[in-house]
Design a protein around this motif. Structure first.
Motif, PDB file in Angstrom:
ATOM      1  N   LEU A   1       7.597  -0.805 -58.653  1.00  0.00           N
ATOM      2  CA  LEU A   1       7.210  -0.627 -60.060  1.00  0.00           C
ATOM      3  C   LEU A   1       8.227   0.247 -60.783  1.00  0.00           C
ATOM      4  N   LEU A   2       8.653   1.319 -60.119  1.00  0.00           N
ATOM      5  CA  LEU A   2       9.644   2.216 -60.734  1.00  0.00           C
ATOM      6  C   LEU A   2      10.979   1.492 -60.911  1.00  0.00           C
ATOM      7  N   PHE A   3      11.360   0.692 -59.908  1.00  0.00           N
ATOM      8  CA  PHE A   3      12.603  -0.073 -59.982  1.00  0.00           C
ATOM      9  C   PHE A   3      12.542  -1.095 -61.128  1.00  0.00           C
ATOM     10  N   SER A   4      11.376  -1.719 -61.286  1.00  0.00           N
ATOM     11  CA  SER A   4      11.171  -2.694 -62.364  1.00  0.00           C
ATOM     12  C   SER A   4      11.338  -2.036 -63.731  1.00  0.00           C
ATOM     13  N   SER A   5      10.695  -0.881 -63.905  1.00  0.00           N
ATOM     14  CA  SER A   5      10.774  -0.193 -65.211  1.00  0.00           C
ATOM     15  C   SER A   5      12.189   0.308 -65.489  1.00  0.00           C
ATOM     16  N   MET A   6      12.896   0.765 -64.426  1.00  0.00           N
ATOM     17  CA  MET A   6      14.280   1.231 -64.612  1.00  0.00           C
ATOM     18  C   MET A   6      15.212   0.064 -64.966  1.00  0.00           C
TER      19      MET A   6
ATOM     20  N   GLY B   1      16.848  -0.592 -72.996  1.00  0.00           N
ATOM     21  CA  GLY B   1      16.783   0.763 -73.553  1.00  0.00           C
ATOM     22  C   GLY B   1      15.375   1.208 -73.897  1.00  0.00           C
ATOM     23  N   GLN B   2      14.358   0.497 -73.396  1.00  0.00           N
ATOM     24  CA  GLN B   2      12.952   0.792 -73.709  1.00  0.00           C
ATOM     25  C   GLN B   2      12.206   1.242 -72.459  1.00  0.00           C
ATOM     26  N   TRP B   3      11.475   2.363 -72.591  1.00  0.00           N
ATOM     27  CA  TRP B   3      10.581   2.812 -71.503  1.00  0.00           C
ATOM     28  C   TRP B   3       9.122   2.509 -71.831  1.00  0.00           C
ATOM     29  N   ASP B   4       8.880   1.879 -72.965  1.00  0.00           N
ATOM     30  CA  ASP B   4       7.508   1.563 -73.382  1.00  0.00           C
ATOM     31  C   ASP B   4       6.934   0.460 -72.485  1.00  0.00           C
ATOM     32  N   ILE B   5       5.688   0.628 -72.068  1.00  0.00           N
ATOM     33  CA  ILE B   5       5.070  -0.329 -71.146  1.00  0.00           C
ATOM     34  C   ILE B   5       4.962  -1.718 -71.771  1.00  0.00           C
ATOM     35  N   THR B   6       4.672  -1.763 -73.072  1.00  0.00           N
ATOM     36  CA  THR B   6       4.458  -3.070 -73.710  1.00  0.00           C
ATOM     37  C   THR B   6       5.769  -3.786 -74.031  1.00  0.00           C
ATOM     38  N   GLN B   7       6.908  -3.109 -73.876  1.00  0.00           N
ATOM     39  CA  GLN B   7       8.212  -3.715 -74.202  1.00  0.00           C
ATOM     40  C   GLN B   7       8.929  -4.194 -72.949  1.00  0.00           C
ATOM     41  N   LEU B   8       8.251  -4.927 -72.126  1.00  0.00           N
ATOM     42  CA  LEU B   8       8.857  -5.450 -70.895  1.00  0.00           C
ATOM     43  C   LEU B   8       9.467  -6.812 -71.223  1.00  0.00           C
ATOM     44  N   THR B   9      10.793  -6.877 -71.275  1.00  0.00           N
ATOM     45  CA  THR B   9      11.448  -8.094 -71.784  1.00  0.00           C
ATOM     46  C   THR B   9      12.332  -8.777 -70.750  1.00  0.00           C
ATOM     47  N   HIS B  10      12.908  -8.048 -69.821  1.00  0.00           N
ATOM     48  CA  HIS B  10      13.862  -8.656 -68.891  1.00  0.00           C
ATOM     49  C   HIS B  10      13.131  -9.478 -67.825  1.00  0.00           C
ATOM     50  N   PRO B  11      13.576 -10.723 -67.556  1.00  0.00           N
ATOM     51  CA  PRO B  11      12.852 -11.585 -66.591  1.00  0.00           C
ATOM     52  C   PRO B  11      12.766 -11.002 -65.181  1.00  0.00           C
ATOM     53  N   MET B  12      13.852 -10.373 -64.725  1.00  0.00           N
ATOM     54  CA  MET B  12      13.843  -9.794 -63.372  1.00  0.00           C
ATOM     55  C   MET B  12      12.837  -8.647 -63.291  1.00  0.00           C
ATOM     56  N   ALA B  13      12.789  -7.830 -64.346  1.00  0.00           N
ATOM     57  CA  ALA B  13      11.827  -6.717 -64.388  1.00  0.00           C
ATOM     58  C   ALA B  13      10.398  -7.246 -64.384  1.00  0.00           C
ATOM     59  N   CYS B  14      10.159  -8.362 -65.096  1.00  0.00           N
ATOM     60  CA  CYS B  14       8.811  -8.956 -65.133  1.00  0.00           C
ATOM     61  C   CYS B  14       8.380  -9.428 -63.745  1.00  0.00           C
ATOM     62  N   THR B  15       9.304 -10.092 -63.029  1.00  0.00           N
ATOM     63  CA  THR B  15       8.985 -10.588 -61.682  1.00  0.00           C
ATOM     64  C   THR B  15       8.724  -9.433 -60.724  1.00  0.00           C
ATOM     65  N   LEU B  16       9.557  -8.393 -60.810  1.00  0.00           N
ATOM     66  CA  LEU B  16       9.366  -7.216 -59.941  1.00  0.00           C
ATOM     67  C   LEU B  16       8.036  -6.535 -60.229  1.00  0.00           C
ATOM     68  N   LEU B  17       7.690  -6.431 -61.517  1.00  0.00           N
ATOM     69  CA  LEU B  17       6.423  -5.795 -61.878  1.00  0.00           C
ATOM     70  C   LEU B  17       5.238  -6.608 -61.359  1.00  0.00           C
ATOM     71  N   THR B  18       5.307  -7.932 -61.509  1.00  0.00           N
ATOM     72  CA  THR B  18       4.229  -8.793 -61.007  1.00  0.00           C
ATOM     73  C   THR B  18       4.046  -8.592 -59.506  1.00  0.00           C
TER      74      THR B  18
END
Length: 345
Positions: free
Chosen positions: A69-74, A81-98
């Motif tokens: 989860l931390l890796f996904s947000s980073m 450039g966003q740390w906001d939870i609702t601003q998850l835009t990058h596809p790789m970050a979305c897959t990692l978070l899921t």
């Protein structure tokens, strides 16, 4: 130690509150870590080898999920450039978070730890693991739902409902049956997450209420496996009769409360022109219906071959009695209040 138990309970509430009220990824991660560290003493408090094994498995799995989860947000912060939870835009970050949230919840294919941890814990700790500990990850799913991959979530949801029903068929331990029941219900919550996130939360609230009623009843009758459930009838017949209705409510049979979320989810999937998905998930829930009916049969219809004389139990814990009565009543009789429940955000 009462002080240690008090500190653990307060930390659980604190960690959950931090995660569900945060906008920043690091705060959400910190709340999840507080939750993990607070529940570990409660899992391992019986000092049994199974309890120690369960707490070790829980720690390793949750630590892995928190790292992801931390890796996904980073990763998302690095690209957007966003740390906001609702601003998850990058596809790789979305897959990692899921993946991270699925590990924390115990969705298929990351479900292996959940039945084992529940089997090594006491009934009261099992209740916390199956309800309150699922709330912060579900909230993160809710907040990031517009960014997640619908195909991936749908596949995991259908697999969870199928495996939760199939693996529960052959179990004799009540805690493992309820663990697979939890996995199946998480599948129902996940499949509707993209299309109607509010419905996911309503399903989670009603599932928590019904599961709490079941765990409180099992705690009062001191039931851990099906063979002891057969002897519970002679201890408290009235409670066991209502316990059967609570189990049928968890199954999703009308006119009980548990029918409401499944009915709403099937309606929403049909509106989204996903009739095939609704049909598949409904047919797979019949697997769960079988083992709930088996539990209900063991609890109320089967009597032990020899009638042992039981002493009447003194119901001294007033708080547990009140909670059991309240949750059991709500988990059976809320269906007529459907229009009001639908207004809950």
């Amino acid at each position: 130690n009462p002080q240690a138990k008090f500190v653990s309970t307060i930390s659980l509430l604190l960690g959950t509150s931090i995660t569900i009220s945060s906008n920043h990824w690091v705060m959400a991660w910190a709340g999840l870590e507080i939750n993990t560290l607070a529940i570990l003493p409660l899992i391992s408090k019986s000092h049994h080898p199974r309890a120690i094994e369960a707490s070790t498995k829980y720690f390793l799995v949750q630590a892995t999920a928190s790292t992801l989860l931390l890796f996904s947000s980073m990763t998302n912060a690095w690209f957007s450039g966003q740390w906001d939870i609702t601003q998850l835009t990058h596809p790789m970050a979305c897959t990692l978070l899921t993946t991270a949230i699925s590990i924390k919840l115990g969705l298929v294919p990351f479900h292996f730890w959940f039945p084992e941890v529940l089997q090594g814990s006491t009934l009261s700790t099992c209740l916390l693991l199956a309800t309150i500990m699922k709330f912060p990850p579900t909230t993160l799913f809710y907040l990031t739902s517009p960014s997640l991959n619908p195909t991936l979530l749908s596949l995991m949801a259908v697999a969870s409902v199928a495996l939760g029903g199939w693996m529960g068929l052959n179990q004799t331990q009540v805690r493992k049956i309820l663990a697979f029941s939890s996995i199946a219900h998480l599948g129902w919550m996940t499949i509707i997450l993209i299309y109607n996130p509010n419905l996911t939360l309503i399903t989670f609230y009603l599932y928590t209420m019904t599961t709490s009623a079941i765990f409180f009843t099992l705690n009062v009758t001191n039931t851990l496996k099906l063979s002891t459930m057969m002897t519970a009838w002679t201890k408290i017949p009235s409670l066991t009769s209502v316990f059967m209705l609570t189990l049928l409510s968890l199954t999703g049979l009308p006119p009980l409360t548990g029918f409401l979320p499944k009915w709403l989810i099937i309606m929403e999937l049909t509106k989204q022109e996903l009739t095939m998905m609704a049909t598949i998930i409904t047919l797979l829930s019949l697997l769960g219906l079988f083992f709930y009916l088996r539990l209900a049969y063991c609890a109320t219809i089967t009597l032990p071959p020899n009638f042992t004389n039981y002493m009447k139990q003194w119901q001294t814990n007033k708080l547990v009695n009140l909670l059991t009565t309240t949750f059991t009543t709500l988990s059976i009789m809320l269906l007529p209040l459907s229009p009001m429940i639908l207004t809950i955000p």
